[in-house]
Each structure stands twice: as C-alpha cells, then as structure tokens.
Motif scaffolding. Sequence first.
Motif, short mmCIF file in Angstrom:
data_model
loop_
_atom_site.label_atom_id
_atom_site.label_comp_id
_atom_site.label_asym_id
_atom_site.label_seq_id
_atom_site.Cartn_x
_atom_site.Cartn_y
_atom_site.Cartn_z
N GLN A 209 86.78 -53.43 -4.54
CA GLN A 209 86.96 -54.47 -5.55
C GLN A 209 87.76 -54.03 -6.77
OE1 GLN A 209 83.05 -56.02 -6.53
NE2 GLN A 209 82.38 -55.88 -4.40
N ALA A 210 87.94 -52.73 -6.96
CA ALA A 210 88.59 -52.22 -8.17
C ALA A 210 90.04 -52.69 -8.25
CB ALA A 210 88.52 -50.70 -8.21
N PRO A 211 90.47 -53.18 -9.43
CA PRO A 211 91.87 -53.60 -9.60
C PRO A 211 92.84 -52.43 -9.61
CG PRO A 211 90.71 -53.69 -11.70
CD PRO A 211 89.67 -53.38 -10.65
N GLY A 212 92.33 -51.26 -9.85
CA GLY A 212 93.14 -50.04 -9.86
C GLY A 212 92.23 -48.84 -9.81
N PHE A 213 92.79 -47.67 -9.93
CA PHE A 213 91.99 -46.46 -9.80
C PHE A 213 91.95 -45.64 -11.08
CE2 PHE A 213 93.36 -46.82 -5.14
CZ PHE A 213 92.23 -47.57 -4.82
N SER A 214 92.06 -46.30 -12.22
CA SER A 214 91.88 -45.62 -13.48
C SER A 214 90.40 -45.30 -13.66
CB SER A 214 92.36 -46.48 -14.64
OG SER A 214 91.54 -47.63 -14.77
N ALA A 215 90.10 -44.40 -14.58
CA ALA A 215 88.70 -44.05 -14.83
C ALA A 215 87.90 -45.27 -15.24
CB ALA A 215 88.62 -42.96 -15.90
N SER A 216 88.49 -46.14 -16.05
CA SER A 216 87.77 -47.35 -16.49
C SER A 216 87.52 -48.30 -15.33
CB SER A 216 88.55 -48.05 -17.61
OG SER A 216 89.85 -48.41 -17.17
N SER A 217 88.47 -48.40 -14.41
CA SER A 217 88.30 -49.28 -13.25
C SER A 217 87.22 -48.76 -12.31
CB SER A 217 89.62 -49.41 -12.48
OG SER A 217 90.60 -50.04 -13.27
N LEU A 218 87.08 -47.43 -12.25
CA LEU A 218 86.12 -46.83 -11.34
C LEU A 218 84.75 -46.63 -11.95
CD1 LEU A 218 88.44 -44.09 -9.77
CD2 LEU A 218 87.81 -46.30 -8.77
N GLN A 219 84.62 -46.89 -13.27
CA GLN A 219 83.36 -46.64 -13.94
C GLN A 219 82.23 -47.49 -13.38
OE1 GLN A 219 82.48 -44.22 -15.94
NE2 GLN A 219 80.39 -45.03 -15.86
N ALA A 220 82.56 -48.59 -12.73
CA ALA A 220 81.53 -49.42 -12.09
C ALA A 220 80.72 -48.60 -11.09
CB ALA A 220 82.16 -50.63 -11.41
N TYR A 221 81.36 -47.61 -10.49
CA TYR A 221 80.64 -46.73 -9.56
C TYR A 221 79.61 -45.90 -10.31
CZ TYR A 221 79.74 -42.49 -6.86
OH TYR A 221 79.14 -41.42 -6.24
N GLY A 222 80.00 -45.31 -11.43
CA GLY A 222 79.06 -44.54 -12.24
C GLY A 222 77.89 -45.40 -12.69
N ASP A 223 78.17 -46.64 -13.07
CA ASP A 223 77.10 -47.56 -13.48
C ASP A 223 76.16 -47.87 -12.32
OD1 ASP A 223 78.36 -47.61 -15.93
OD2 ASP A 223 79.40 -49.51 -15.56
N ALA A 224 76.74 -48.02 -11.12
CA ALA A 224 75.91 -48.31 -9.94
C ALA A 224 75.01 -47.13 -9.60
CB ALA A 224 76.81 -48.66 -8.76
N ILE A 225 75.53 -45.91 -9.76
CA ILE A 225 74.72 -44.71 -9.51
C ILE A 225 73.54 -44.67 -10.48
CG2 ILE A 225 74.67 -42.19 -9.69
CD1 ILE A 225 75.92 -43.10 -7.11
N THR A 226 73.80 -44.94 -11.74
CA THR A 226 72.74 -44.94 -12.75
C THR A 226 71.70 -46.00 -12.44
OG1 THR A 226 74.23 -44.12 -14.47
CG2 THR A 226 72.22 -45.23 -15.20
N GLU A 227 72.14 -47.16 -12.03
CA GLU A 227 71.19 -48.24 -11.70
C GLU A 227 70.34 -47.87 -10.50
OE1 GLU A 227 71.19 -53.02 -10.54
OE2 GLU A 227 73.07 -52.01 -11.06
N ARG A 228 70.93 -47.17 -9.53
CA ARG A 228 70.20 -46.83 -8.31
C ARG A 228 69.27 -45.63 -8.51
NH1 ARG A 228 68.06 -48.98 -3.81
NH2 ARG A 228 67.90 -47.47 -2.12
N PHE A 229 69.76 -44.60 -9.20
CA PHE A 229 69.02 -43.34 -9.29
C PHE A 229 68.43 -43.06 -10.66
CE2 PHE A 229 72.22 -42.75 -5.91
CZ PHE A 229 71.37 -42.46 -4.84
N GLY A 230 68.74 -43.91 -11.63
CA GLY A 230 68.20 -43.72 -12.97
C GLY A 230 69.13 -42.92 -13.86
N HIS A 231 68.83 -42.90 -15.15
CA HIS A 231 69.61 -42.11 -16.09
C HIS A 231 69.30 -40.64 -15.90
CE1 HIS A 231 71.29 -45.41 -18.51
NE2 HIS A 231 70.15 -46.04 -18.26
#
Length: 374
Positions: free
Chosen positions: A301-323
């Motif tokens: 779904q990412a519009p590009g591969f910049s760090a900001s575009s990929l940050q959704a992955y980091g957010d998903a990891i935090t949501e799944r595994f916690g802070h």
Amino acid sequence: MEPYDLIIVGAGPAGSTLAKALEDSGKRTLLIDKQDFPRDKTCAGWVTPAVIETLGIDLAEYGKGRTLQPIRRFRIGMMGQQAVENDHGSVVSYGIRRCEFDDYLLARTNTPKQLGTPVKNIIRKDGNWLINDTWCAPLLVGAGGHFCPVARLIGDGPGSHETVVAAKEIEFEMTHDQANACEARGDTPELWFCKDLKGYAWVFRKGNYLNIGLGREDNHKLTEHLQDFVETMKASGRIPAELPGRFKGHAYLLYDHAGRALVDDGLILIGDAAGLAYTQSGEGIRPAIESALLAADVIKQAPGFSASSLQAYGDAITERFGHRGSVNKEGFQVPDWIRMPLASTLMRSHWFTRKVVTERWFLHQEVPALVANS
C-alpha cells in the motif's frame, strides 16, 4: 544489472513468508540468501498452533517425511531444584527441525531466488540499492538474522549492545541405545532457568533427535553455564553421556531491549534482523512470521519507499508487540517483580510454571493468531 521492486536478504521464515505474501501483489521480488537450502539452522525448534494457523500449514502434509513432534507437557525448573511437570491436556505446540521447516516454507514460494549467494556489497545509487553489482531495487528488506547486512545499513540503535542474548546448542540424531536410555520425552520439552535469572537452558527431544542448549545475556559466562548444565543432565540421565560434535552459537536481540530502527529510506527490517524475539522466552519464529506479514501489507500500500512512507510498518509492529521498554532495563527472561528468593518459590509452583511461564511467556496463548490480509 537486474532491476526489482524489492530485494529480500535472508530466506528463513521471515524472508520466505514475506516473499509468498507478495506473490500476487505485482511487485517484482528477489530473495537472496548466503546459504543453499536445506541448511542447518541453530534453533531449539518448536512452533505454536498460532504459527501453523497463520502460515496455513497442513500438519498431515508437513508430517510426511519431516519431524513433527506434538508437545503436550512442559517440564520446568530452576537449576539446582526439582523440576515441575505440567500436562496441558492437549497439543500446545509442535517440535520441528529448522533445516526441514525453513526449506518447506521456502519451497512454497515461486519468488525468484539467489541461494548460496553472500551479500558482498550494497551500494546506494540513483535512488536504488545495488547488491553485488548485479541486482538493484528501491527497497531492501533485511531478513537475515541478527547480523543481517541490511541491518548494518540502518545502524545500531541506542543501547543495542545491551542484552544481546548469546546461545549455544546442539541437535543430533541419537543412536538406538541412546534413544532407549534417554530420559527426556518427546512430548515434554524441559526448560531450566539459571539461578540468576539471566537465561535458561533446555532439553528438547523430537523423536530420535535431541536438541540441547542454553542462552544467556552475558556471553562471557555462557560456556561455563552450559558445561555445568550438560554435566548435570548427563548425571541425571536426561541426556546421553556422549554428545557428538560441538555446540553451535548464535545471537539475537530481545524485543523489549532492542534499539534498532525498523525502517529507513528504502529499508525495512523484519524478524531477528529487527530484534523482535519475545523478551521472556527469546522465541523468534512467531515474531518473524508476523512481522513479515505486517511488512507485506505496508509494502503493498505504500506510495513510495521513503522512511515516512514505511513508518506504517513500525507503527504496526508497536501495535502488535507493544512499545519497547527502556533499552537500559535489565533482565532477560523474567520481569522485575520476579526476583530471588521469590523466583525459587515460584518455579516450584504448578500454577505459575503452567499459567505464566508456559502459556503466557512461551506459548503466548492469550494472543490470537495473525491472519494474513488478502
């Protein structure tokens, strides 16, 4: 030069799961690994029903010609004490051999592969990553474990040199006489916690295969602790008196203590490369599988591969595994509230060893399986 949309470095469970998840996305993907498959992989080797469900593995099919050891009980203790054995009444996990399991997962994907191919150099050029002067892509995914070359591009995070767990283990097929004499049972893995709570050892039988190992925070004492444990297990008949070969070592980061960034421009880390192993058990297979699926969703779904575009992955990891906790926080296997002499008492409790150690820390039964998005 061969162009791709992304290149995955590492063809273990994380890399192969991501590759398979992207097969129908239209993304041109290349999977690279330094070794040919099947290959030996240092790992105690068990997977929970959640992993089986998430990967859609047919157990009857997988069990044909491969090791698949149902686990119904756990034997848990603190070194120097009597162990507590708990019967869970049903199959709560499965013992596998990683050489078979990883090869099976890799064979399920039709993604182009370059196996037996070490990554010798990675160069950033014109918005792409060029690997070995041969393959290029705007996105690199690091799935090559703790020492993944892609992880080195992102760099060490603050405190990343703390709580690197070092482990040594051996897996071998027992002779007929060894198998008959071995007291360890296939359906009952044994977990033995170090007295200082900085690690644990295990004895895990899978049919005629036996896996023995120990993991700790402090690498300089690892060999001493391992030798003491092995001698104790030999004396009690839990393992054979003669062990073939040498113990192999490996390392990984625990999720709560890892300081690695998960994304950067054109870079994503998954599995052990990202430092996702469960803090209380050190298990990495389930986090590896789930991180791959979460990464696949973002890549699609990412519009590009910049760090900001990929940050959704980091957010998903935090949501799944916690802070992540403080990187300076001490303690490998157990939370701060479990300390000597309380730990000694708790490890004698059937309720604690079953409900907390096994079902919560090692099996994560309270966390539903992650279902891949279509």
